[in-house]
Design an enzyme around this catalytic site. Structure first.
Site, PDB file in Angstrom:
ATOM      1  N   GLN A  61       2.389   4.679  10.194  1.00 48.62           N
ATOM      2  CA  GLN A  61       1.179   5.494  10.034  1.00 48.62           C
ATOM      3  C   GLN A  61       1.245   6.837  10.756  1.00 48.62           C
ATOM      4  OE1 GLN A  61      -1.289   5.214   7.989  1.00 48.62           O
ATOM      5  NE2 GLN A  61      -1.058   3.113   7.289  1.00 48.62           N
ATOM      6  N   SER A  65       7.802   4.710   6.356  1.00 49.91           N
ATOM      7  CA  SER A  65       7.630   4.413   4.934  1.00 49.91           C
ATOM      8  C   SER A  65       7.219   5.687   4.190  1.00 49.91           C
ATOM      9  CB  SER A  65       6.539   3.350   4.785  1.00 49.91           C
ATOM     10  OG  SER A  65       6.292   3.096   3.438  1.00 49.91           O
ATOM     11  N   ALA A  66       7.945   6.012   3.102  1.00 49.14           N
ATOM     12  CA  ALA A  66       7.732   7.301   2.419  1.00 49.14           C
ATOM     13  C   ALA A  66       6.343   7.443   1.808  1.00 49.14           C
ATOM     14  CB  ALA A  66       8.791   7.469   1.320  1.00 49.14           C
ATOM     15  N   HIS A  67       5.774   6.320   1.318  1.00 52.39           N
ATOM     16  CA  HIS A  67       4.515   6.492   0.560  1.00 52.39           C
ATOM     17  C   HIS A  67       3.313   6.791   1.437  1.00 52.39           C
ATOM     18  CE1 HIS A  67       2.314   2.497   0.915  1.00 52.39           C
ATOM     19  NE2 HIS A  67       3.496   2.108   1.327  1.00 52.39           N
ATOM     20  N   GLY A  86       8.268   0.103   4.758  1.00 52.23           N
ATOM     21  CA  GLY A  86       7.902  -0.252   6.127  1.00 52.23           C
ATOM     22  C   GLY A  86       7.991  -1.747   6.384  1.00 52.23           C
ATOM     23  N   CYS A 128      -3.302  -3.345   2.920  1.00 52.59           N
ATOM     24  CA  CYS A 128      -2.142  -4.215   2.810  1.00 52.59           C
ATOM     25  C   CYS A 128      -2.492  -5.667   3.083  1.00 52.59           C
ATOM     26  CB  CYS A 128      -1.056  -3.754   3.766  1.00 52.59           C
ATOM     27  SG  CYS A 128      -0.662  -2.053   3.492  1.00 52.59           S
TER      28      CYS A 128
HETATM   29  N1  PLP Z   1       3.078  -0.837   9.001  1.00 56.53           N
HETATM   30  C1  PLP Z   1       1.882  -0.254   8.928  1.00 56.53           C
HETATM   31  C2  PLP Z   1       1.201   0.184  10.194  1.00 56.53           C
HETATM   32  C3  PLP Z   1       1.255  -0.043   7.695  1.00 56.53           C
HETATM   33  O1  PLP Z   1       0.071   0.548   7.638  1.00 56.53           O
HETATM   34  C4  PLP Z   1       1.927  -0.476   6.517  1.00 56.53           C
HETATM   35  C5  PLP Z   1       1.286  -0.336   5.186  1.00 56.53           C
HETATM   36  O2  PLP Z   1       0.101  -0.116   5.074  1.00 56.53           O
HETATM   37  C6  PLP Z   1       3.185  -1.075   6.642  1.00 56.53           C
HETATM   38  C7  PLP Z   1       3.733  -1.243   7.902  1.00 56.53           C
HETATM   39  C8  PLP Z   1       3.958  -1.546   5.437  1.00 56.53           C
HETATM   40  O3  PLP Z   1       4.630  -0.478   4.822  1.00 56.53           O
HETATM   41  P1  PLP Z   1       5.124  -0.605   3.290  1.00 56.53           P
HETATM   42  O4  PLP Z   1       3.893  -0.492   2.450  1.00 56.53           O
HETATM   43  O5  PLP Z   1       6.051   0.548   3.100  1.00 56.53           O
HETATM   44  O6  PLP Z   1       5.802  -1.900   3.154  1.00 56.53           O
END
Ligand code: PLP
Length: 397
Positions: A183, A203-205, A74, A332
């Site tokens: 999300q 984002s896959a995870h 993401g 994050c």
């Molecule tokens: N955008 C949102 C709303 C998120 O919650 C997150 C991660 O928590 C991300 C982007 C980032 O995604 P990634 O962990 O795949 O880099």
């Protein structure tokens, strides 16, 4: 996945466990060692894994497969959408509209464009329900607005933003529109063609796939600069030999979500309603931050202020004594110096309430009994913390 092993995990918005089927598909993809971009016979199998994955992700979003571009997740997809679109205007940097509640992977590339490239930005504030106002967005549009980037569902509150209405306004003004849907994907059905946005990140995870893989949907590749130059992979938009194993995992996660999303959604919503009812009936004072109804928020997320406690102390006791994981602010952003949640701040919460707030998020390996045990533990630990702070006050008096 043995459900009982992770019944205390209430941080699905940070990341989700990999499903058994996803793990199997990744293990099988290890055998596809050949380079998918080569033209020998061995490479055909790896190439098929990648093209099948593109089809599966496209099906989940209801878009065409050639409009899906794999990224490392993401963060990369968000950076690409923002910098890739704005670098098209680098000779005449203009104006960006975003919200005050975006993830750092949107806020920080925008900050970069302001500081390094001379762009201006308007940050739209949410109301107390956690949603931004469409009229505010309309009012913020300038003649030189070159990008609108608003997230679909907020990671801390689960509140869903009025993306369809925003996309309509963006197109009436011919402004490209990016949506961070990290999300929302896998929690709610999404029809990106009907939504008519220009760029969308996932984002896959966040939906039972592996970490380190995601994608950016791009409606028109001529509207955005390539992200990585090199060997020409991903239609020369994002070069680099494909991560076949991770792509196979994303593919299976998309397939599983496509098949089961309605059932997961129903299950999450019933758990959320149960958790709200139990907390409202408990002998502690709670307040839910942002909308909690089915339409306006994700069915798996609750942001809760518990009167009189410090969220940090509560999270530590829940983990140590009950093996239960909750989040205090976005996972994050935890690598950075701890600051009060920018999301709750933008929604107008005061510092004391923010320090007393937790995020609870659950998913497909949660059960009703896990929800009940969770609330029991939360109430008991809140009462312990309240009694400690009361006895502290007595002593100092
Ligand atoms: N955008 C949102 C709303 C998120 O919650 C997150 C991660 O928590 C991300 C982007 C980032 O995604 P990634 O962990 O795949 O880099």
């Amino acid at each position: 996945m043995k459900t009982e092993h992770i019944s205390g995990y209430f941080d699905y918005n940070a990341t989700t466990p990999i499903s058994d089927e996803v793990a199997k598909s990744m293990i099988s993809a290890i055998g596809q060692f050949a380079n998918p971009s080569s033209s020998n016979n061995y490479s055909q199998l790896a190439k098929t894994v990648v093209s099948h994955a593109r089809e599966n992700v496209a099906k989940l979003l209801n878009v065409k497969a050639p409009n899906i571009f794999f990224t490392s997740g993401g963060t990369e997809a968000n950076n690409w959408a923002i910098k890739g679109v704005l670098s098209k205007h680098s000779d005449q940097p203009g104006h960006i509209i975003t919200s005050a509640i975006e993830h750092a992977s949107v806020h920080d590339p925008i900050k970069y464009c302001i500081q390094q490239l001379g762009y201006e930005v308007t940050y739209l504030k949410p109301d107390s329900s956690g949603a931004i106002n469409v009229a505010d967005l309309k009012g913020a549009i300038r003649a030189n607005t070159q990008l609108i980037s608003v997230m679909y569902a907020n990671n801390e509150t689960g509140v869903i933003q009025p993306i369809s209405a925003i996309a309509k306004i963006a197109h009436e003004h011919s402004i490209p529109m990016h949506v961070d849907a990290v999300q929302l994907v896998g929690k709610q059905h999404l029809d990106v063609t009907a939504l008519n946005v220009d760029y969308l990140s996932l984002s896959a995870h966040k939906f039972y796939g592996p970490k380190g893989i995601g994608c950016l949907y791009i409606k028109d590749i001529s509207s955005i600069d390539p992200l990585i130059h090199g060997g020409g992979q991903e239609s020369a938009m994002r070069s680099g030999t494909e991560n076949v194993m991770a792509i196979a995992g994303l593919s299976k996660a998309a397939e599983e979500a496509q098949q089961a999303i309605e059932q997961w959604n129903k299950e999450y919503w019933s758990y959320k309603q149960h958790m709200i009812a139990l907390l409202n009936a408990a002998p502690i004072k709670v307040k839910f931050n942002g909308a909690t109804n089915y339409i306006d928020a994700l069915p798996n997320t609750l942001n809760i202020t518990i009167e009189g406690i410090r969220a940090e102390a509560l999270a530590a006791r829940m983990e140590m004594l009950h093996h239960t994981i909750i989040s205090i602010g976005s996972a994050c952003s935890n690598n950075k110096t701890k600051k009060a949640s920018h999301v709750l701040t933008a929604m107008g919460l005061n510092e004391v309430d923010i320090q007393a707030s937790i995020r609870v998020s659950f998913g497909r390996f949660t059960s009703l009994s896990a929800i009940e045990m969770f609330v029991q533990a939360l109430v008991a630990e809140t009462q312990v913390l309240l009694s400690i702070s009361e006895s502290g006050i007595c002593k100092s008096n």
